[in-house]
Enzyme design. Structure first.
Site, PDB file in Angstrom:
ATOM      1  NE  ARG A  47      -7.607  11.385   5.674  1.00 53.19           N
ATOM      2  CZ  ARG A  47      -8.110  10.833   6.783  1.00 53.19           C
ATOM      3  NH1 ARG A  47      -7.357  10.035   7.527  1.00 53.19           N
ATOM      4  NH2 ARG A  47      -9.346  11.069   7.149  1.00 53.19           N
ATOM      5  CD  GLU A  81      -7.510  -0.011   1.282  1.00 53.14           C
ATOM      6  OE1 GLU A  81      -7.819   0.915   2.057  1.00 53.14           O
ATOM      7  OE2 GLU A  81      -6.487  -0.678   1.407  1.00 53.14           O
ATOM      8  CG  ASN A  97      -1.828   1.141   1.338  1.00 55.64           C
ATOM      9  OD1 ASN A  97      -1.417   2.271   1.088  1.00 55.64           O
ATOM     10  ND2 ASN A  97      -3.072   0.916   1.708  1.00 55.64           N
ATOM     11  CD  GLU A 109      -7.146  -6.269   3.057  1.00 44.21           C
ATOM     12  OE1 GLU A 109      -7.260  -6.236   1.823  1.00 44.21           O
ATOM     13  OE2 GLU A 109      -6.376  -5.517   3.691  1.00 44.21           O
ATOM     14  CG  HIS A 153      -5.326  -1.576   9.418  1.00 40.55           C
ATOM     15  ND1 HIS A 153      -4.859  -0.891  10.496  1.00 40.55           N
ATOM     16  CD2 HIS A 153      -5.896  -0.656   8.600  1.00 40.55           C
ATOM     17  CE1 HIS A 153      -5.164   0.394  10.358  1.00 40.55           C
ATOM     18  NE2 HIS A 153      -5.779   0.561   9.210  1.00 40.55           N
ATOM     19  CG  HIS A 157       0.754   6.373   4.755  1.00 40.72           C
ATOM     20  ND1 HIS A 157      -0.126   7.387   5.074  1.00 40.72           N
ATOM     21  CD2 HIS A 157       0.160   5.223   5.147  1.00 40.72           C
ATOM     22  CE1 HIS A 157      -1.189   6.864   5.662  1.00 40.72           C
ATOM     23  NE2 HIS A 157      -1.044   5.545   5.716  1.00 40.72           N
ATOM     24  CG  HIS A 180      -8.166   4.195   1.158  1.00 42.05           C
ATOM     25  ND1 HIS A 180      -8.307   4.051   2.526  1.00 42.05           N
ATOM     26  CD2 HIS A 180      -9.382   4.583   0.710  1.00 42.05           C
ATOM     27  CE1 HIS A 180      -9.550   4.341   2.879  1.00 42.05           C
ATOM     28  NE2 HIS A 180     -10.224   4.678   1.801  1.00 42.05           N
ATOM     29  NE  ARG A 232      -9.401   8.465   4.553  1.00 48.13           N
ATOM     30  CZ  ARG A 232      -9.593   7.589   5.545  1.00 48.13           C
ATOM     31  NH1 ARG A 232      -8.789   6.561   5.691  1.00 48.13           N
ATOM     32  NH2 ARG A 232     -10.572   7.740   6.399  1.00 48.13           N
ATOM     33  CB  THR A 263      -9.487   1.752   7.352  1.00 43.46           C
ATOM     34  OG1 THR A 263      -9.095   2.507   6.209  1.00 43.46           O
ATOM     35  CG2 THR A 263     -10.846   1.141   7.121  1.00 43.46           C
TER      36      THR A 263
HETATM   37  N1  PXP Z   1      -5.883  -3.112   4.143  1.00 41.02           N
HETATM   38  C1  PXP Z   1      -6.830  -2.156   4.192  1.00 41.02           C
HETATM   39  C2  PXP Z   1      -8.201  -2.499   3.732  1.00 41.02           C
HETATM   40  C3  PXP Z   1      -6.520  -0.860   4.641  1.00 41.02           C
HETATM   41  O1  PXP Z   1      -7.483   0.079   4.702  1.00 41.02           O
HETATM   42  C4  PXP Z   1      -5.196  -0.563   5.006  1.00 41.02           C
HETATM   43  C5  PXP Z   1      -4.838   0.827   5.426  1.00 41.02           C
HETATM   44  O2  PXP Z   1      -5.058   1.718   4.396  1.00 41.02           O
HETATM   45  C6  PXP Z   1      -4.244  -1.585   4.920  1.00 41.02           C
HETATM   46  C7  PXP Z   1      -4.617  -2.858   4.514  1.00 41.02           C
HETATM   47  C8  PXP Z   1      -2.807  -1.351   5.247  1.00 41.02           C
HETATM   48  O3  PXP Z   1      -2.654  -0.991   6.578  1.00 41.02           O
HETATM   49  P1  PXP Z   1      -1.267  -0.431   7.078  1.00 41.02           P
HETATM   50  O4  PXP Z   1      -1.027   0.848   6.337  1.00 41.02           O
HETATM   51  O5  PXP Z   1      -1.466  -0.246   8.538  1.00 41.02           O
HETATM   52  O6  PXP Z   1      -0.225  -1.464   6.741  1.00 41.02           O
END
Ligand code: PXP
Length: 249
Positions: free
Chosen positions: A53, A74, A11, A155, A198, A14, A47, A49, A105
Site C-alpha cells: 500500500r 520492516e 520511517n 522494538e 509508533h 508515508h 515497511h 507490506r 501496525t
Molecule cells: N516502528 C514500527 C515497528 C512500525 O511498524 C511503525 C509504523 O510503521 C513505526 C515504528 C513508526 O510509527 P509512526 O509512523 O506512527 O511514527
C-alpha cells in the site's frame, strides 16, 4: 549496553503513501530518505507490506543502493518477505504483525505464541548479517520469548502510550510509560538491544527518549505530516533536539 547516544530512525512509508495516492513518481521516498540522512537521521525505516500500500519492492532496492545510513526493513514474517530480505540484505529487519484490514501496525507480535516458527524464520536472516528485531508490546512473556529465539533487538510498541497521551488520559499514559520502562529494563537485562516506536510526536517523545535502555526511536507518520508545515529537514532536526534534550535530563 544502555544510555549511549539515542538514534533516530526515520520511517519514510508515508512519502510513498502520498506518491501512490496519485499514481505518480513523486514524492520520491529515496529523495526523502536522503534528505533525512542530511538532516541527521541515523537510519531509514521502510515497511514493505504484503499489499504494497505504500513502499514497493523497487523502493527497497533503491533505498538500499542509495542511502549511506543503515536501512531497517520492516515486514511480516512470511516466506515472501524472507526471500526479498535475503535479496536486499538490509542492515536490520524488524518483524511486525500485519493484518490487511488494519490502518497501521496495531499491536505487537505474539512471539511467545509462535516461538518455534519464528526461531527458524530468524536463522537465515541472521546468517545473512541482518540484525533482527521483534516489534512487541511490553509484556514480559514476549520479551523473554524474543531473547529465547535469538533476536538481537526488541522494538517496544509505543502506540498505546501515544493514544493515551493524545486523549489527555495522563494517569493511564504514565502507567503505560512505567510498563514500557520496566519492559526496556528487562529486555536490556536479557541482552537485547531496545528500540521503541509508533505514534511518537514532538509532544510525547520526551519520556520515551528518556528511558535509558532505549537505543533507537523509529518515527514516521508525524514527521512526514509535519514536513508539510515546516519541511522534512527541520522536522527531523526538531525531533532530534527534543530527543537529545530528554536524554540529557
Ligand atoms: N516502528 C514500527 C515497528 C512500525 O511498524 C511503525 C509504523 O510503521 C513505526 C515504528 C513508526 O510509527 P509512526 O509512523 O506512527 O511514527
Amino acid at each position: 549496553m544502555s544510555n549511549g547516544k539515542l538514534r533516530l530512525g526515520v520511517n519514510i512509508d508515508h512519502v510513498a503513501t502520498l506518491r501512490n495516492a496519485r499514481g505518480s513518481a513523486w514524492p520520491d521516498p529515496l529523495r526523502a530518505a536522503l534528505l533525512a540522512e542530511a538532516a541527521g537521521a541515523d537510519g531509514i525505516t521502510a515497511h514493505l507490506r504484503e499489499d504494497r500500500r505504500h513502499i514497493r519492492d523497487a523502493d527497497m532496492v533503491a533505498l538500499k543502493a542509495g542511502i549511506g545510513i543503515p536501512l531497517n526493513f520492516e515486514c511480516a514474517a512470511t516466506d515472501e518477505m524472507a526471500k526479498i530480505v535475503l535479496q536486499t540484505r538490509p542492515h536490520a529487519v524488524c518483524l511486525v504483525p500485519e493484518r490487511r484490514e488494519e490502518r497501521t501496525t496495531e499491536g505487537g507480535l505474539d512471539v511467545a505464541g509462535d516461538l518455534p516458527r519464528l526461531t527458524e524464520y530468524l536463522k537465515p536472516l541472521r546468517d545473512a548479517g541482518c540484525r533482527v528485531s521483534m516489534f512487541i508490546g511490553h509484556d514480559p512473556r514476549q520479551i523473554e520469548a524474543s531473547a529465547k529465539m535469538g533476536a538481537a533487538v526488541v522494538e517496544l510498541h509505543t502506540g498505546h502510550y501515544s493514544d493515551l497521551h493524545a486523549e489527555g488520559r495522563d494517569a493511564e499514559a504514565e502507567a503505560e510509560l512505567e510498563a514500557l520502562r520496566r519492559g526496556a529494563a528487562m529486555a536490556d537485562q536479557l541482552g537485547l538491544e531496545v528500540h521503541a516506536g509508533h505514534g511518537l510526536t514532538f509532544e510525547n517523545v520526551a519520556p520515551v527518549a528518556a528511558i535509558p535502555q532505549v537505543m533507537e526511536l523509529n518515527i514516521g507518520h508525524f514527521l512526514i505530516g509535519e514536513a508539510v508545515f515546516m519541511g522534512l529537514g527541520r522536522a527531523i532536526e526538531e525531533m532530534r533536539r527534543r530527543m537529545d534534550a530528554a536524554r540529557a535530563g
